[in-house]
Motif scaffolding. Structure first.
Motif, PDB file in Angstrom:
ATOM      1  N   ALA A 274       0.834  -1.207   0.000  1.00 19.71           N
ATOM      2  CA  ALA A 274       0.000   0.000   0.000  1.00 19.71           C
ATOM      3  C   ALA A 274       0.865   1.252   0.000  1.00 19.71           C
ATOM      4  CB  ALA A 274      -0.937  -0.012   1.203  1.00 19.71           C
ATOM      5  N   SER A 275       1.939   1.218   0.754  1.00 18.89           N
ATOM      6  CA  SER A 275       2.848   2.355   0.818  1.00 18.89           C
ATOM      7  C   SER A 275       3.490   2.608  -0.545  1.00 18.89           C
ATOM      8  CB  SER A 275       3.916   2.085   1.876  1.00 18.89           C
ATOM      9  OG  SER A 275       4.870   3.100   1.886  1.00 18.89           O
ATOM     10  N   CYS A 276       3.931   1.533  -1.198  1.00 20.11           N
ATOM     11  CA  CYS A 276       4.541   1.670  -2.535  1.00 20.11           C
ATOM     12  C   CYS A 276       3.527   2.218  -3.535  1.00 20.11           C
ATOM     13  CB  CYS A 276       5.078   0.323  -3.015  1.00 20.11           C
ATOM     14  SG  CYS A 276       6.492  -0.270  -2.079  1.00 20.11           S
ATOM     15  N   LYS A 277       2.287   1.718  -3.460  1.00 20.36           N
ATOM     16  CA  LYS A 277       1.233   2.208  -4.367  1.00 20.36           C
ATOM     17  C   LYS A 277       0.964   3.687  -4.133  1.00 20.36           C
ATOM     18  CE  LYS A 277      -1.318  -2.007  -5.313  1.00 20.36           C
ATOM     19  NZ  LYS A 277      -2.598  -2.710  -5.159  1.00 20.36           N
ATOM     20  N   TRP A 278       0.993   4.107  -2.866  1.00 19.63           N
ATOM     21  CA  TRP A 278       0.763   5.514  -2.543  1.00 19.63           C
ATOM     22  C   TRP A 278       1.822   6.383  -3.192  1.00 19.63           C
ATOM     23  CZ3 TRP A 278       3.962   8.856   0.184  1.00 19.63           C
ATOM     24  CH2 TRP A 278       3.422  10.101   0.454  1.00 19.63           C
TER      25      TRP A 278
END
Length: 183
Positions: free
Chosen positions: A164-168
């Motif tokens: 999720a952090s990478c997608k953000w």
């Protein structure tokens, strides 16, 4: 023919963990349980000792465990992207600082205000030649949700938090809007 899964036993195999010792231990246990003639196929990991154990076992064929093989592939892939994951983690930590959160949100609000101004100006003076396209685009822009992107904290016990952090960060970059961060 009906496929059945049955857990027969779980026992520690004593040292040495050679293929021959593993095979003999399994065969002895199957003999005790009266199942020595019932085994046709064994599913194992790809360890050389397990491969050898089953290859030495007459009348039994070996099938590699697909879940284990898939896990090995995933781990190898994660090793390849480890430098990127570390960079994502550093960027995320940077954007989690209260000062940077405030600045990032301010920059995004300014971008949204600029987009709203451009949309309003376009509504007031659309070009005559592209009137239909402008109207369609304006409708899309009006209905498009405007959102402030905030950080997603990585939690070691939640594996999906890193994703999720990478997608953000990818979403933030995808906007192609210039923003400045001061340290």
């Amino acid at each position: 023919m009906k496929l059945c899964d049955i857990l027969v036993c779980i026992e520690k195999i004593s040292y040495p963990h050679t293929g021959t010792h593993i095979r003999k231990t399994i065969q002895e246990k199957l003999k005790v349980l009266g199942l020595e003639k019932k085994v046709n196929v064994a599913v194992t990991d790809n360890g050389s000792n397990m491969v050898k154990a089953i290859n030495e076992w007459d009348g039994v064929s070996r099938v590699a465990c697909s879940a284990h093989t898939l896990q090995l592939c995933v781990l190898k892939g994660l090793k390849q992207i480890k430098p990127y994951l570390q960079r994502y983690a550093k960027l995320n930590q940077f954007f989690e600082l209260p000062k940077q959160i405030e600045r990032l949100e301010d920059v995004q609000r300014e971008i949204i205000r600029q987009e709203e101004r451009i949309t309003n100006e376009t509504e007031l003076s659309p070009s005559v030649e592209n009137n239909e396209n402008v109207d369609e685009n304006n409708q899309y822009e009006k209905n498009k949700p405007l959102k402030i992107l905030r950080t997603i904290t990585e939690v070691p016990t939640h594996w999906e938090s890193k994703l999720a952090s990478c997608k953000w960060l990818k979403e933030l970059k995808k906007t192609n809007k210039p923003f400045m961060c001061y340290t």
